[in-house]
Design a protein around this motif. Structure first.
Motif, mmCIF file in Angstrom:
data_model
loop_
_atom_site.group_PDB
_atom_site.id
_atom_site.type_symbol
_atom_site.label_atom_id
_atom_site.label_comp_id
_atom_site.label_asym_id
_atom_site.label_seq_id
_atom_site.Cartn_x
_atom_site.Cartn_y
_atom_site.Cartn_z
ATOM 1 N N GLU A 1 32.088 29.471 36.914
ATOM 2 C CA GLU A 1 32.072 29.690 35.462
ATOM 3 C C GLU A 1 32.877 30.935 35.091
ATOM 4 O O GLU A 1 33.611 30.940 34.096
ATOM 5 C CB GLU A 1 30.632 29.800 34.966
ATOM 6 C CG GLU A 1 29.894 28.477 35.034
ATOM 7 C CD GLU A 1 28.407 28.601 34.765
ATOM 8 O OE1 GLU A 1 27.951 29.681 34.305
ATOM 9 O OE2 GLU A 1 27.696 27.618 35.023
ATOM 10 N N TYR A 2 32.759 31.990 35.876
ATOM 11 C CA TYR A 2 33.544 33.199 35.632
ATOM 12 C C TYR A 2 35.039 32.904 35.749
ATOM 13 O O TYR A 2 35.836 33.332 34.915
ATOM 14 C CB TYR A 2 33.149 34.318 36.601
ATOM 15 C CG TYR A 2 34.077 35.506 36.524
ATOM 16 C CD1 TYR A 2 33.980 36.407 35.470
ATOM 17 C CD2 TYR A 2 35.067 35.706 37.479
ATOM 18 C CE1 TYR A 2 34.845 37.484 35.370
ATOM 19 C CE2 TYR A 2 35.938 36.774 37.396
ATOM 20 C CZ TYR A 2 35.831 37.664 36.340
ATOM 21 O OH TYR A 2 36.693 38.727 36.242
ATOM 22 N N ALA A 3 35.411 32.160 36.788
ATOM 23 C CA ALA A 3 36.825 31.828 37.001
ATOM 24 C C ALA A 3 37.368 31.004 35.833
ATOM 25 O O ALA A 3 38.498 31.234 35.379
ATOM 26 C CB ALA A 3 37.005 31.079 38.321
ATOM 27 N N ARG A 4 36.565 30.069 35.325
ATOM 28 C CA ARG A 4 36.987 29.286 34.153
ATOM 29 C C ARG A 4 37.169 30.191 32.940
ATOM 30 O O ARG A 4 38.140 30.068 32.193
ATOM 31 C CB ARG A 4 35.958 28.209 33.843
ATOM 32 C CG ARG A 4 35.990 27.044 34.772
ATOM 33 C CD ARG A 4 34.998 25.982 34.346
ATOM 34 N NE ARG A 4 34.984 24.896 35.299
ATOM 35 C CZ ARG A 4 33.908 24.181 35.591
ATOM 36 N NH1 ARG A 4 32.758 24.424 34.978
ATOM 37 N NH2 ARG A 4 33.970 23.214 36.470
ATOM 38 N N TRP A 5 36.191 31.074 32.725
ATOM 39 C CA TRP A 5 36.267 31.999 31.600
ATOM 40 C C TRP A 5 37.509 32.870 31.710
ATOM 41 O O TRP A 5 38.257 33.037 30.763
ATOM 42 C CB TRP A 5 35.008 32.859 31.541
ATOM 43 C CG TRP A 5 35.092 33.923 30.498
ATOM 44 C CD1 TRP A 5 34.868 33.800 29.164
ATOM 45 C CD2 TRP A 5 35.471 35.301 30.723
ATOM 46 N NE1 TRP A 5 35.073 35.004 28.530
ATOM 47 C CE2 TRP A 5 35.445 35.941 29.468
ATOM 48 C CE3 TRP A 5 35.825 36.028 31.842
ATOM 49 C CZ2 TRP A 5 35.768 37.277 29.315
ATOM 50 C CZ3 TRP A 5 36.137 37.346 31.697
ATOM 51 C CH2 TRP A 5 36.121 37.987 30.434
ATOM 52 N N SER B 1 40.241 32.315 33.312
ATOM 53 C CA SER B 1 41.427 31.500 33.102
ATOM 54 C C SER B 1 41.661 31.242 31.621
ATOM 55 O O SER B 1 42.793 31.292 31.131
ATOM 56 C CB SER B 1 41.291 30.176 33.846
ATOM 57 O OG SER B 1 42.400 29.360 33.604
ATOM 58 N N SER B 2 40.596 30.986 30.883
ATOM 59 C CA SER B 2 40.743 30.736 29.451
ATOM 60 C C SER B 2 41.179 31.998 28.715
ATOM 61 O O SER B 2 41.896 31.933 27.722
ATOM 62 C CB SER B 2 39.439 30.194 28.854
ATOM 63 O OG SER B 2 38.450 31.210 28.805
ATOM 64 N N GLN B 3 40.771 33.169 29.204
ATOM 65 C CA GLN B 3 41.187 34.427 28.594
ATOM 66 C C GLN B 3 42.665 34.671 28.830
ATOM 67 O O GLN B 3 43.368 35.156 27.965
ATOM 68 C CB GLN B 3 40.367 35.610 29.180
ATOM 69 C CG GLN B 3 38.881 35.508 28.883
ATOM 70 C CD GLN B 3 38.577 35.477 27.399
ATOM 71 O OE1 GLN B 3 39.032 36.341 26.647
ATOM 72 N NE2 GLN B 3 37.848 34.478 26.959
ATOM 73 N N SER B 4 43.126 34.346 30.022
ATOM 74 C CA SER B 4 44.537 34.534 30.364
ATOM 75 C C SER B 4 45.432 33.600 29.572
ATOM 76 O O SER B 4 46.516 33.971 29.155
ATOM 77 C CB SER B 4 44.755 34.285 31.856
ATOM 78 O OG SER B 4 44.031 35.213 32.610
#
Length: 125
Positions: free
Chosen positions: A113-117, A119-122
């Motif tokens: 979930e952190y990695a998805r978040w 990625s969405s921030q980037s």
């Protein structure tokens, strides 16, 4: 065990015995003997060549924590076999390493979930 791992990986990669022997620059008869367990003490050079062609680390053939998808599927409940077949060996090994390092399912899920978040921030920049 070594011959079994080589044979299963070779089949998973869709290679014939002759193709693997050719790519690894070894005799087809010698490779066949290894796979069938007739010979069980190949040189490290042979193992390195086979590992290179099959795209696995050399340790794959010595470390019992490394396994082929087929070997893992044989240990699973029937409903899990299809799922395992859809995953590649690297993902299975990564999951196995996470579990053996003490990472809980919840911690692993949090990381995803952190990695998805992240990625969405980037991608939102």
């Amino acid at each position: 065990m070594l011959g079994t791992k080589i044979r299963q990986l070779r089949k998973e990669r869709g290679l014939s015995l002759g193709e693997l022997a050719l790519r690894a620059d070894c005799a087809k008869s010698y490779l066949s003997d290894i796979e069938r367990g007739v010979r069980d003490n190949p040189s490290i050079q042979f193992i390195e060549k086979i590992a290179l062609v099959l795209e696995v680390p050399t340790e794959f053939f010595f470390d019992k924590s490394y396994t082929t998808a087929e070997m893992l599927a044989n240990e699973l409940a029937p409903e899990m076999i299809e799922l395992v077949k859809q995953l590649d060996l690297g993902w299975l090994q990564l999951t196995q390493q996470a579990a053996s390092s003490g990472l809980t399912k919840e911690q692993f899920q949090e990381f995803i979930e952190y990695a998805r978040w992240k990625s969405s921030q980037s991608s939102g920049d």
